[in-house]
Design an enzyme around this catalytic site. Structure first.
Site, PDB file in Angstrom:
ATOM      1  N   HIS A   1       0.808  -1.190   0.011  1.00 14.10           N
ATOM      2  CA  HIS A   1       0.025   0.003   0.008  1.00 14.10           C
ATOM      3  C   HIS A   1       0.889   1.088  -0.017  1.00 14.10           C
ATOM      4  CE1 HIS A   1      -3.018   3.047   0.796  1.00 14.10           C
ATOM      5  NE2 HIS A   1      -2.666   3.201   2.125  1.00 14.10           N
TER       6      HIS A   1
ATOM      7  N   HIS B   1       0.963   5.822  -0.960  1.00 11.23           N
ATOM      8  CA  HIS B   1       0.250   7.020  -1.259  1.00 11.23           C
ATOM      9  C   HIS B   1       0.668   7.731  -2.629  1.00 11.23           C
ATOM     10  CE1 HIS B   1      -2.743   7.610   1.990  1.00 11.23           C
ATOM     11  NE2 HIS B   1      -2.285   6.590   2.380  1.00 11.23           N
TER      12      HIS B   1
ATOM     13  N   ASP C   1       1.519  -4.927 -20.429  1.00  9.15           N
ATOM     14  CA  ASP C   1       2.638  -5.931 -19.936  1.00  9.15           C
ATOM     15  C   ASP C   1       2.367  -6.352 -18.491  1.00  9.15           C
ATOM     16  OD1 ASP C   1       4.091  -5.920 -22.324  1.00  9.15           O
ATOM     17  OD2 ASP C   1       5.379  -4.038 -21.777  1.00  9.15           O
TER      18      ASP C   1
ATOM     19  N   HIS D   1      -8.761   7.175  -1.352  1.00  7.98           N
ATOM     20  CA  HIS D   1      -7.486   6.886  -0.359  1.00  7.98           C
ATOM     21  C   HIS D   1      -6.207   6.670  -1.220  1.00  7.98           C
ATOM     22  CE1 HIS D   1      -6.504   4.222   3.140  1.00  7.98           C
ATOM     23  NE2 HIS D   1      -5.344   4.554   2.356  1.00  7.98           N
TER      24      HIS D   1
ATOM     25  N   TYR E   1       9.297 -12.934 -23.215  1.00 12.12           N
ATOM     26  CA  TYR E   1      10.023 -11.928 -22.500  1.00 12.12           C
ATOM     27  C   TYR E   1      11.318 -12.500 -21.528  1.00 12.12           C
ATOM     28  CZ  TYR E   1      11.254  -7.447 -20.618  1.00 12.12           C
ATOM     29  OH  TYR E   1      11.968  -6.007 -20.235  1.00 12.12           O
TER      30      TYR E   1
END
Lengths: 243, 243, 243, 243
Positions: free
Chosen positions: B94, B96, B119, B170, B228
């Site tokens: 998480h 910001h 991708d 958020h 890839y």
């Protein structure tokens, strides 16, 4: 094999993070040795922090590995196609630099709005048409080269005068006389894209410069009458790019 | 206890400031040991400059501290809920990060506008519905997990195909096969959000790519036919994320 | 010859990359010795990484090289013209800094929207009219000076009060009492351009400050009653710039 | 005199360039010793590179220098006024950080669009009314404090709940329990302003969060029931700011 070229291509690749043109491994640089018809390219998906000159892969113009223990960049068929099609180019760069990608995603050409652009690109940097479904589902990376060639033909552009393209929904490819020159052009493209974006937001209109200013600035740095720089010997002057 | 995992989670957390994804202490990374059902997470509100591997907190799937002298991240119940709900994921992040937060605040999904997105994310990264007043005033952090689960169910999304969400008002949560992979996805999300923003400003319209291009790029890096990278062994290739 | 001035001009040039005002070699700084009528300027197209004080070129007011082994900046005739025309200035800077260039490309003046602007520029920083075709095809760099002079005359601006201009379709020139002061003004212009851009996007209208606030802030730092800084002796206070 | 406080204020000032909040000398931080009624502030116009703890100036609540060989910041009367008016604050910061300045120039409040905002500011960060001509031409810096006080009174805002303001046509002032806390708030304000700008561009509408989410996040970090961080002892948790 081609040890000097591997060193050169390694150094050119390492400029991508230095110039803030890549996130993670999202970029690759190659340079061709026209005599042997072989080119050297970054291996696929290797972190720049861990990259070594010896990791560079030697590939022929069919995109087949000639030397090297690693897989070459997944974009190798595009590089090979561009070397086959644009016979004067010596280096190719692909990145996902964010300003250029934004224009590629929006389908908006990067027009010449000022001398910063004109010093390097002789007119509009085009967005190529999107690949069709068969082109995507077929030889995708090779077809990426095909749409670039098609766009340059359609617009009658000389790839040495406009050494850059935006592949629709994807991102920029640039080229030049060698790998370093192609990296230089990749950085100029990103800077010019950023300036164009803000110019467009300020005007919401066409800010294209007149042909005579384009001529003036482009030929100040390119061709027989160029007068920018130091004879192209002591400095990193790119005016020799298309001599 | 889980010393290797603490070291891993510590290193993954330290990538957040390196990748410019956090201001102050506004981010956290965890990784789960599925055998023991325990996960390791950053302590709450500790500066990255002062963070040590030994500060990491061991928590069980109910979000209870099993080992560690510090309080775990206040977002621990969200991490626990995601581990309980999305059984294939091994790491959660998480942040910001400002571009992703801007989309979360605006309530605008991050649609697939190009191959940079395709991708990593197999389609739109959704904005989850805002938490209701009872959800905010109740078990807030747990309910943050609930709205994520609900959004993925409503849209029939596979969390391993789209390892990211924007929690409305958020910010972003991302996940992956492990902590490093989840951090990788957090960075990709931020870059893609930045590109989408500028694309939207240039077009004021829908720039979504067709399904066949989404398929092409996603499966170039993911699944049995990925081509890839270097066998996912020598490089930081993330194509094994959902194998 | 003028060794101290070469050192000063070298140091002022090296501030351009430090202040994020240049990409590659796209900038140049000069300073004049008014007694001898000679000025010192950066050589053309030399990388900042390789620049040495001894590389600086000594030029007279006709733009002719008096000492130095390298070609002077291709913009030397503009510098010379500005020194001839604006008799109070001691240093000149040209860059392609991206925010200022965006306004130059858009043809939008940088108006005084706040005290950040008023502390350095006493009113609007003008965009000069574009050079005409004969002006571009003739003595281009000299004519760049001509259009700057013309714009300042047309608007009755004192170049010491507004030490900056945007050359249309090109970019900023700034000046000051010496090279360092001109570089300072180049940085302020770039910061102010960035702030103006975002202000314009938020309001889509005129945010010009009233004359009394312009007076207050400009004269807080400039002229006989300035009270910002430390007597202009111990600090890099620029309030002496026009004393 | 107040040597420890000088060191603290010096360190807080040095965070401004570290946090990318200042260009040149455009910022200042102070902290008050409430027992003696004296505060310590940065000297005016001194480069951060050359700043020393001993350069800090000791000032009384009338803004008169009590100790120090340099002129205090020209904004000293504003700091003094804020300390006299807002009795709970211990530190004050002024910067020209570009995102916050853009909102100040545009006259657009920074509303709470998300939890990043709510974690620090309990509601809208207001733009204060512009100073009138007599206010500008009179005791300008003191009157800057007056308009801040007036705005907070008009909106019935508690300065400890909303420790920031945008002075119209000028820029942000922030405050807090001490200098470090005020710097923290200055950085949060800049980040929140950036996020709000992009949110506004994406939506062109109101994205304000509901009161219950504002309450949840603000009181997660502030007040008796705060549960973010480590007891506010080991970490840089700012939840004690208004305890």
């Amino acid at each position: 094999m081609l040890e000097n070229l591997k060193q050169k291509v390694y150094e050119a690749n390492m400029l991508l993070p230095k110039y803030d043109l890549v996130t993670f491994t999202w970029g690759n640089v190659s340079e061709i040795d026209r005599e042997s018809g072989l080119f050297v390219i970054k291996p696929s998906g290797v972190d720049y922090d861990q990259l070594q000159p010896a990791d560079m892969v030697v590939v022929n113009l069919d995109g087949e590995v000639v030397e090297g223990e690693m897989n070459p960049s997944s974009d190798t068929p595009t590089h090979a196609y561009l070397y086959r099609t644009f016979s004067e180019i010596g280096g190719v760069v692909h990145t996902h630099s964010p300003w250029a990608v934004s224009f590629a995603q929006a389908g908006v050409d990067i027009e010449a709005f000022g001398t910063t652009h004109a010093d390097t690109f002789y007119g509009t940097v085009p967005v190529a048409d999107a690949l069709t479904q068969p082109e995507v589902e077929g030889a995708y990376e090779l077809n990426t080269g095909v749409v670039i060639e098609r766009e340059f033909a359609k617009r009658s552009l000389n790839p040495m005068d406009v050494p850059a393209v935006l592949v629709r929904q994807h991102g920029p490819f640039t080229w030049g006389k060698d790998a370093m020159d192609a990296v230089h052009n990749a950085k100029v493209l990103e800077v010019v894209a950023e300036m164009n974006y803000h110019t467009l937001m300020l005007t919401h209109g066409d800010s294209s410069i007149p042909q005579y200013l384009l001529d003036k600035h482009y030929y100040r740095k390119h061709g027989a009458n160029a007068y920018y720089g130091q004879d192209n010997a002591l400095s990193h002057n790119h005016s020799t790019a298309i001599n």
